[in-house]
Design an enzyme around this catalytic site. Structure first.
Site, PDB file in Angstrom:
ATOM      1  N   GLY A 251     -46.205 -55.116  -8.851  1.00 36.06           N
ATOM      2  CA  GLY A 251     -46.219 -55.783  -7.547  1.00 36.06           C
ATOM      3  C   GLY A 251     -47.210 -56.921  -7.399  1.00 36.06           C
ATOM      4  O   GLY A 251     -47.431 -57.409  -6.292  1.00 36.06           O
ATOM      5  N   ASP A 296     -31.451 -50.662 -11.142  1.00 32.77           N
ATOM      6  CA  ASP A 296     -31.363 -51.344 -12.438  1.00 32.77           C
ATOM      7  C   ASP A 296     -30.632 -52.671 -12.222  1.00 32.77           C
ATOM      8  O   ASP A 296     -29.444 -52.677 -11.913  1.00 32.77           O
ATOM      9  CB  ASP A 296     -30.579 -50.412 -13.385  1.00 32.77           C
ATOM     10  CG  ASP A 296     -30.319 -51.046 -14.731  1.00 32.77           C
ATOM     11  OD1 ASP A 296     -30.754 -52.196 -14.936  1.00 32.77           O
ATOM     12  OD2 ASP A 296     -29.688 -50.380 -15.568  1.00 32.77           O
ATOM     13  N   CYS A 369     -43.870 -63.286 -19.812  1.00 30.31           N
ATOM     14  CA  CYS A 369     -45.221 -63.477 -20.367  1.00 30.31           C
ATOM     15  C   CYS A 369     -45.088 -63.526 -21.891  1.00 30.31           C
ATOM     16  O   CYS A 369     -45.871 -62.931 -22.608  1.00 30.31           O
ATOM     17  CB  CYS A 369     -46.205 -62.419 -19.883  1.00 30.31           C
ATOM     18  SG  CYS A 369     -45.704 -60.736 -20.187  1.00 30.31           S
TER      19      CYS A 369
HETATM   20  C1  LIG Z   1     -43.031 -58.153 -16.455  1.00 37.22           C
HETATM   21  S1  LIG Z   1     -42.909 -56.696 -15.551  1.00 37.22           S
HETATM   22  C2  LIG Z   1     -42.981 -57.284 -13.894  1.00 37.22           C
HETATM   23  C3  LIG Z   1     -44.366 -57.607 -13.406  1.00 37.22           C
HETATM   24  C4  LIG Z   1     -44.380 -57.898 -11.922  1.00 37.22           C
HETATM   25  N1  LIG Z   1     -43.481 -58.980 -11.584  1.00 37.22           N
HETATM   26  C5  LIG Z   1     -45.771 -58.245 -11.432  1.00 37.22           C
HETATM   27  O1  LIG Z   1     -46.109 -59.414 -11.335  1.00 37.22           O
HETATM   28  O2  LIG Z   1     -46.537 -57.323 -11.139  1.00 37.22           O
HETATM   29  C6  LIG Z   1     -41.218 -56.312 -15.690  1.00 37.22           C
HETATM   30  C7  LIG Z   1     -40.773 -55.188 -14.825  1.00 37.22           C
HETATM   31  O3  LIG Z   1     -39.340 -55.098 -14.937  1.00 37.22           O
HETATM   32  C8  LIG Z   1     -38.977 -53.757 -14.810  1.00 37.22           C
HETATM   33  N2  LIG Z   1     -37.621 -53.642 -15.382  1.00 37.22           N
HETATM   34  C9  LIG Z   1     -37.267 -53.575 -16.683  1.00 37.22           C
HETATM   35  N3  LIG Z   1     -35.926 -53.499 -16.801  1.00 37.22           N
HETATM   36  C10 LIG Z   1     -35.429 -53.516 -15.542  1.00 37.22           C
HETATM   37  C11 LIG Z   1     -34.121 -53.427 -15.018  1.00 37.22           C
HETATM   38  N4  LIG Z   1     -33.073 -53.318 -15.838  1.00 37.22           N
HETATM   39  N5  LIG Z   1     -33.953 -53.438 -13.678  1.00 37.22           N
HETATM   40  C12 LIG Z   1     -35.044 -53.543 -12.851  1.00 37.22           C
HETATM   41  N6  LIG Z   1     -36.309 -53.611 -13.311  1.00 37.22           N
HETATM   42  C13 LIG Z   1     -36.503 -53.605 -14.629  1.00 37.22           C
HETATM   43  C14 LIG Z   1     -40.051 -52.994 -15.546  1.00 37.22           C
HETATM   44  O4  LIG Z   1     -40.125 -51.654 -15.106  1.00 37.22           O
HETATM   45  C15 LIG Z   1     -41.300 -53.804 -15.198  1.00 37.22           C
HETATM   46  O5  LIG Z   1     -41.954 -53.229 -14.106  1.00 37.22           O
END
Ligand SMILES: C[S@@+](CC[C@H](N)C(=O)[O-])C[C@H]1O[C@@H](n2cnc3c(N)ncnc32)[C@H](O)[C@@H]1O
Length: 419
Positions: A251, A296, A369
């Protein structure tokens, strides 16, 4: 428990059991005295950053590596070598504490073995180090090759990956003006630098605990790399925007979106229910709120989402995280070459799905990232080529260490109305 023994367990768990360094440290940190936590972290992060080097030093000293149940003793030796070569701990203390670690791990019978190796290293250090190869990248070969394929300055990138990361915070401009917060830092004699163009991003130069930052518990600031703070800025937010952050946990970027402009109608989605709890914890400290959905977005079947439209979308997709290796050095050893095509596939599915939720004239920010072109430029080029109504406005690739930031990629894509 003996701090060197705990450090050996941490590194053993990461390298042998492929566990995340952050998770393992969280579990093992409770075993050491609070005053030794700094040393535990320094040895754990330091050794994982420089693993290939110390592995080769150990190879020069050990003719028969401990195997089976006693394999942990190899890691005890690495912990000893690291202290002797990288820290100011006197040699006799480093050696005796490391020898005690063997005992504490119930390998008292190997105490003399550990002692002999570490004493030999302390005696013959110069000779041994001069016999090592001249340059260590401390990256697995596949990753060095992948970075080399994409960048002429690959050696600089690898060196930056092996550096310690700086400490950036984001000032919550929803609660305080940037200058007023800087006054609070001055009052506490906390030294800082401002980012040249990202006004909320402040680099903290003192070694302070997060809880010592002024009004941290009241949500006046958050820990966030400057590169990550570009996301909210690129969204060009306006009051009453309907924003989707489709990969939102924990978040950080969502909170920034809500802090930036009032009256944002934000929907946060993540498919990991445990990480969704982190969004809620962060929001509660900062005092912001949003519609949070566990779904998802790679296989969009959530009715609420399917029936929604947004005028701004942030797709901060799951990625290799190759841009944040200096913060999470274990990524180098945990990530596998074959992970990349799988991630690229999921990223494209997410992009395609959320594109259908974006209104005409809406803005999509795609971010990772990572620094690998497969996940970034090439991914976006493929997407824009396939979608005639996608207009690529801008791409930004930040390399690790650039203006002291993490490696990050952003693409700003506009949805043109179909005529
Ligand atoms: C790079 S992190 C996000 C970081 C966040 N935007 C932040 O700034 O704090 C990617 C996120 O995508 C989620 N994620 C991965 N595959 C996903 C999917 N198929 N649907 C929704 N969320 C997904 C992961 O659980 C993870 O929390």
């Amino acid at each position: 428990m003996n701090t060197r023994a705990v450090a050996s367990q941490v590194i053993f768990d990461v390298m042998e059991h492929k566990k995340s360094l952050t998770n393992v440290l969280n579990i093992h940190a409770q075993k050491v005295a609070p005053s030794d936590l700094g040393l535990l972290k320094e040895i754990s992060y330091g050794l994982i950053r420089t693993f290939s080097f110390y592995n080769d030093v150990a190879d020069k000293l050990i003719s028969k590596k401990p195997k089976g149940k006693s394999k942990i003793i190899f890691y005890v030796i690495l912990v000893g070598l690291y202290q002797l070569n990288e820290t100011r701990i006197p040699n006799h203390a480093a050696i005796s504490e490391t020898v005690n670690a063997a005992k504490s791990l119930k390998f008292a019978s190997l105490k003399n073995f550990v002692n002999a190796i570490l004493r030999r290293f302390s005696r013959e250090k110069e000779q041994i180090l001069s016999s090592m190869q001249t340059k260590y990248y401390n990256h697995p070969a596949w990753l060095t090759e992948a970075i080399k394929k994409d960048y002429i300055n690959w050696e600089e990138i690898i060196d930056n990956n092996n550096n310690k990361p700086p400490f950036w915070i984001r000032i919550n401009t929803g609660k305080i003006e940037v200058d007023s917060y800087l006054d609070l830092l001055d009052t506490k004699k906390i030294q800082y630098l401002r980012h040249p163009s990202i006004k909320t991003a402040i680099l903290i130069q003192n070694a302070v605990k997060v809880s010592e930052l002024p009004l941290f518990n009241d949500g006046f600031c958050s820990v966030q790399d400057a590169a990550a703070q570009l996301a909210a800025n690129l969204l060009n937010l306006k009051s009453n925007d309907r924003v989707l952050d489709c990969c939102a946990a924990p978040g950080g970027k969502s909170a920034h979106i809500l802090e930036s402009v009032s009256n944002i109608n934000l929907t946060c989605v993540d498919n990991d229910s445990k990480r969704i709890i982190k969004i809620k914890e962060n929001f509660s400290r900062i005092g912001v709120d949003a519609n949070i959905i566990c779904a998802d977005v790679a296989n969009l079947d959530n009715d609420e989402l399917i029936n929604s439209k947004f005028n701004k979308i942030l797709a901060d997709v799951p990625c290799s995280a190759i841009g944040v290796i200096r913060r999470h050095p274990d990524i180098k050893w945990l990530r596998k070459k074959e992970d990349i095509p799988n991630l690229v596939h999921t990223q494209m599915k997410i992009l395609n799905n959320v594109w259908s939720l974006l209104e005409d004239n809406g803005l999509l920010i795609y971010s990772t990232c990572s620094i690998l072109k497969d996940e970034n430029e090439d991914q976006v080029s493929k997407f824009v080529a396939k979608n005639k109504n996608a207009k690529l406005i801008q791409t930004i690739q930040i390399l690790p260490g650039e203006e002291q930031m993490d490696g990050f990629f952003y693409a700003v894509i506009k949805k043109e109305p179909i005529k």
